[in-house]
Design a protein around this motif. Sequence first.
Motif, mmCIF file in Angstrom:
data_model
loop_
_atom_site.group_PDB
_atom_site.id
_atom_site.type_symbol
_atom_site.label_atom_id
_atom_site.label_comp_id
_atom_site.label_asym_id
_atom_site.label_seq_id
_atom_site.Cartn_x
_atom_site.Cartn_y
_atom_site.Cartn_z
ATOM 1 N N GLY A 232 0.809 -1.206 0.000
ATOM 2 C CA GLY A 232 0.000 0.000 0.000
ATOM 3 C C GLY A 232 0.846 1.261 0.000
ATOM 4 N N LEU A 233 0.279 2.328 -0.543
ATOM 5 C CA LEU A 233 0.890 3.653 -0.551
ATOM 6 C C LEU A 233 0.038 4.590 0.300
ATOM 7 N N MET A 234 0.693 5.534 0.964
ATOM 8 C CA MET A 234 -0.031 6.590 1.642
ATOM 9 C C MET A 234 0.039 7.824 0.745
ATOM 10 N N LEU A 235 -1.124 8.202 0.183
ATOM 11 C CA LEU A 235 -1.172 9.294 -0.785
ATOM 12 C C LEU A 235 -1.543 10.600 -0.108
ATOM 13 N N PRO A 236 -1.017 11.716 -0.599
ATOM 14 C CA PRO A 236 -1.397 13.024 -0.051
ATOM 15 C C PRO A 236 -2.834 13.366 -0.429
ATOM 16 N N VAL A 237 -3.402 14.322 0.277
ATOM 17 C CA VAL A 237 -4.776 14.740 0.017
ATOM 18 C C VAL A 237 -4.947 15.169 -1.435
ATOM 19 N N ALA A 238 -3.914 15.803 -1.996
ATOM 20 C CA ALA A 238 -4.000 16.310 -3.368
ATOM 21 C C ALA A 238 -4.108 15.192 -4.401
ATOM 22 N N MET A 239 -3.801 13.943 -4.023
ATOM 23 C CA MET A 239 -3.849 12.824 -4.965
ATOM 24 C C MET A 239 -4.879 11.773 -4.581
ATOM 25 N N ASP A 240 -5.224 11.684 -3.340
ATOM 26 C CA ASP A 240 -6.100 10.621 -2.867
ATOM 27 C C ASP A 240 -7.514 10.790 -3.419
ATOM 28 N N GLY A 241 -7.936 9.841 -4.227
ATOM 29 C CA GLY A 241 -9.282 9.867 -4.780
ATOM 30 C C GLY A 241 -9.481 10.829 -5.932
ATOM 31 N N ARG A 242 -8.427 11.464 -6.408
ATOM 32 C CA ARG A 242 -8.546 12.421 -7.512
ATOM 33 C C ARG A 242 -8.059 11.798 -8.813
ATOM 34 N N PRO B 294 -5.743 3.698 -9.503
ATOM 35 C CA PRO B 294 -6.338 4.246 -10.733
ATOM 36 C C PRO B 294 -5.388 5.245 -11.389
ATOM 37 N N PRO B 295 -5.351 5.288 -12.730
ATOM 38 C CA PRO B 295 -4.406 6.169 -13.433
ATOM 39 C C PRO B 295 -4.723 7.648 -13.190
ATOM 40 N N TYR B 296 -3.666 8.446 -13.182
ATOM 41 C CA TYR B 296 -3.783 9.885 -12.987
ATOM 42 C C TYR B 296 -3.467 10.620 -14.283
ATOM 43 N N GLY B 297 -4.258 11.639 -14.568
ATOM 44 C CA GLY B 297 -3.888 12.597 -15.588
ATOM 45 C C GLY B 297 -3.047 13.702 -14.966
ATOM 46 N N LEU B 298 -2.774 14.748 -15.742
ATOM 47 C CA LEU B 298 -2.057 15.922 -15.235
ATOM 48 C C LEU B 298 -2.986 17.124 -15.265
#
Length: 338
Positions: free
Chosen positions: A153-163, A312-316
């Motif tokens: 598992g990774l701990m993601l920052p708020v700016a990335m979590d669920g976005r 899930p994949p991220y865009g920019l």
Amino acid sequence: MNRLLIILLILFCSCSNELVILNPAETAPVVYGLLSPQDSFHRVRLTRTFTADGNLDSVARLPDSLYFKNAEVYLELRTPKGFVIDRNKMEPVQIADKENGLFFTRPNIAYECKPFPTMSATNSTDIDYALTVSIPDQGISTIALSHLPSQPGLMLPVAMDGRKEIDLYEYHGNKVIIGHNREEYTEFQMIFWYSEYRWDEWVDNQFVYSIKLAAGIGSASYPGFKSGGDDGVYIFLDADFLYTLISNRIINDPQVSLRKFYNIELRIINADRPFWDYTWSFEYLTDFNDVNYTNVTNGYGILSTYRIKTYPPYGLSWQSLDSLCYGATTRHLNFKTW
């Protein structure tokens, strides 16, 4: 069935780390298996060592030289104390032909069974996979054990979590913390997906940035990688790191006139310690040390287990994509926003 970046077939290993002494003049099982509770089926390779009194090429091309007849192969779930929880018989199956080489290309046999139904969703790590091999007509019995690793598992920052998008200019940076149990092997992967316009057609492409965290010893150094403090192992997915990485990994090919960015995928894999010990033994093998690691009792090879988690994949974000296309570090690569 997922595939990790490892050797798929091991025919010969020099020596076992077990206290059982094998007679090199006698045949011995060679096991290779990489298993996950997330598999749609479990598959292992079982071959044998052999000696050749005559021409090695001729003997190597005989199926009886490489495979046992009437092998009885079982895959079990066990508690750490050895109690059997569940058991599946593995049956021989024909898989894709091998490439041309010293050995015959066909038949190419593996042993296969269905996964254990309760394992795919379990978080338990108090489970061992046990592979047992019996060759009754030759009096050979072999066993290999692998302890199920923890959930990655990774701990993601708020700016990335669920976005769905990453803003590389976030004020606090995108700090991704990599969960790592020092008793296990962990690999973090960031896959950068893009397409190139070459010879009047678009061709999909990718590169992978990875961080490999060894079992039981300190971690190596990687660009952008940090270790220490309460957060343990982490990386910042920010503009400085990512644009520099892209510039270094993508070659400025004159045959490519345009590029398009697709997305960024994050993945983390945990494997048991024998996986690390085995691959490490090959990476650092020298002419003066020909002892390869094995966790197979009365045989050679490796049985290992792993777990994998893909996000899930991220865009920019618009600003981040604009900098990829027109910023000083990457504009020579001709990425376009459309």
